[in-house]
Enzyme design. Sequence first.
Site, PDB file in Angstrom:
ATOM      1  N   ASP A  37       0.832  -1.215   0.000  1.00 23.19           N
ATOM      2  CA  ASP A  37       0.000   0.000   0.000  1.00 23.19           C
ATOM      3  C   ASP A  37       0.868   1.268   0.000  1.00 23.19           C
ATOM      4  OD1 ASP A  37      -1.926  -1.911   0.389  1.00 23.19           O
ATOM      5  OD2 ASP A  37      -2.746  -1.034   2.228  1.00 23.19           O
ATOM      6  N   ASP A  38       0.216   2.365  -0.344  1.00 21.28           N
ATOM      7  CA  ASP A  38       0.729   3.746  -0.164  1.00 21.28           C
ATOM      8  C   ASP A  38       1.710   4.229  -1.229  1.00 21.28           C
ATOM      9  OD1 ASP A  38      -0.801   3.543   2.085  1.00 21.28           O
ATOM     10  OD2 ASP A  38       0.788   4.012   3.520  1.00 21.28           O
ATOM     11  N   HIS A  88      -6.157   2.717  -3.637  1.00 24.47           N
ATOM     12  CA  HIS A  88      -5.994   2.921  -2.184  1.00 24.47           C
ATOM     13  C   HIS A  88      -6.415   4.341  -1.783  1.00 24.47           C
ATOM     14  CE1 HIS A  88      -4.489   1.781   1.721  1.00 24.47           C
ATOM     15  NE2 HIS A  88      -3.530   2.669   1.748  1.00 24.47           N
ATOM     16  N   HIS A  92      -5.200   9.350   0.723  1.00 27.00           N
ATOM     17  CA  HIS A  92      -5.059   8.564   1.951  1.00 27.00           C
ATOM     18  C   HIS A  92      -5.916   9.121   3.087  1.00 27.00           C
ATOM     19  CE1 HIS A  92      -3.113   5.817   4.848  1.00 27.00           C
ATOM     20  NE2 HIS A  92      -2.838   5.131   3.766  1.00 27.00           N
ATOM     21  N   HIS A 179       3.905  -2.159   2.999  1.00 28.52           N
ATOM     22  CA  HIS A 179       3.941  -0.827   2.389  1.00 28.52           C
ATOM     23  C   HIS A 179       5.264  -0.666   1.639  1.00 28.52           C
ATOM     24  CE1 HIS A 179       1.085  -0.663   5.702  1.00 28.52           C
ATOM     25  NE2 HIS A 179       0.474   0.301   5.039  1.00 28.52           N
TER      26      HIS A 179
END
Length: 214
Positions: A37-38, A88, A92, A179
């Site tokens: 993620d991210d 995602h 955020h 991540h």
Amino acid sequence: MKKIILIIFILVISLSYKEEKVVNNNINSKYIALTFDDGPNNKTTPRLLDELKKRNIQATFFVLGLQAEKYPEITRRIVNEGHTIGNHTYNHYNLSRLSFLEAQNELQKTSDVIFSITSIYPKYYRPSYGSIKKNQINKINLKLVRWTLDSKDWRYQNTPRIVKKVLNEVDGNEIILMHDIYDTSVDAAIEIIDKLTVQGYKFVTIDKYLQVST
Ligand SMILES: [Zn+2]
């Protein structure tokens, strides 16, 4: 004539035996979907992609719209190298704290960014913090993917601790949360892949994982 019938009979038996063996192998396999993620991040994601490529392993990247826009080349690379790309959110944000329209916009904008770069609309999404209201879920045309094992890589930022947690907790099929924005996570992912491959685990995209694990 009898001889020919016997040979055919033996042939059929041996073929069906082989088929059964293949099926059993599938049942016994343990599958892992590594999810990152991210990202994408220009300092860490390319190195992770290099290492995955060396091992011919595909993973899943839940990218932020903001980051994908910043690094379109890396975003394209993710798709070109056979990984699954997921949504995602754009900024955020915690979607459960947004209105329905704001949450929809966060996801739609990200899917549009991904499409404009890769010509692929993501099929899957993972909300930031895994957080989304129930009434928001049904209205979004994306499949929700959470995880079964949290590596806590963002908290530890320490390779041996991340590796130890995952190796201790892994138990058959798993979707592992990581991540790709920390060097320690990239190092840990490589070590996890190498150690679990020896134990017979197979690493697959979330697409493949959902086919084989259910
Ligand atoms: Zn996140």
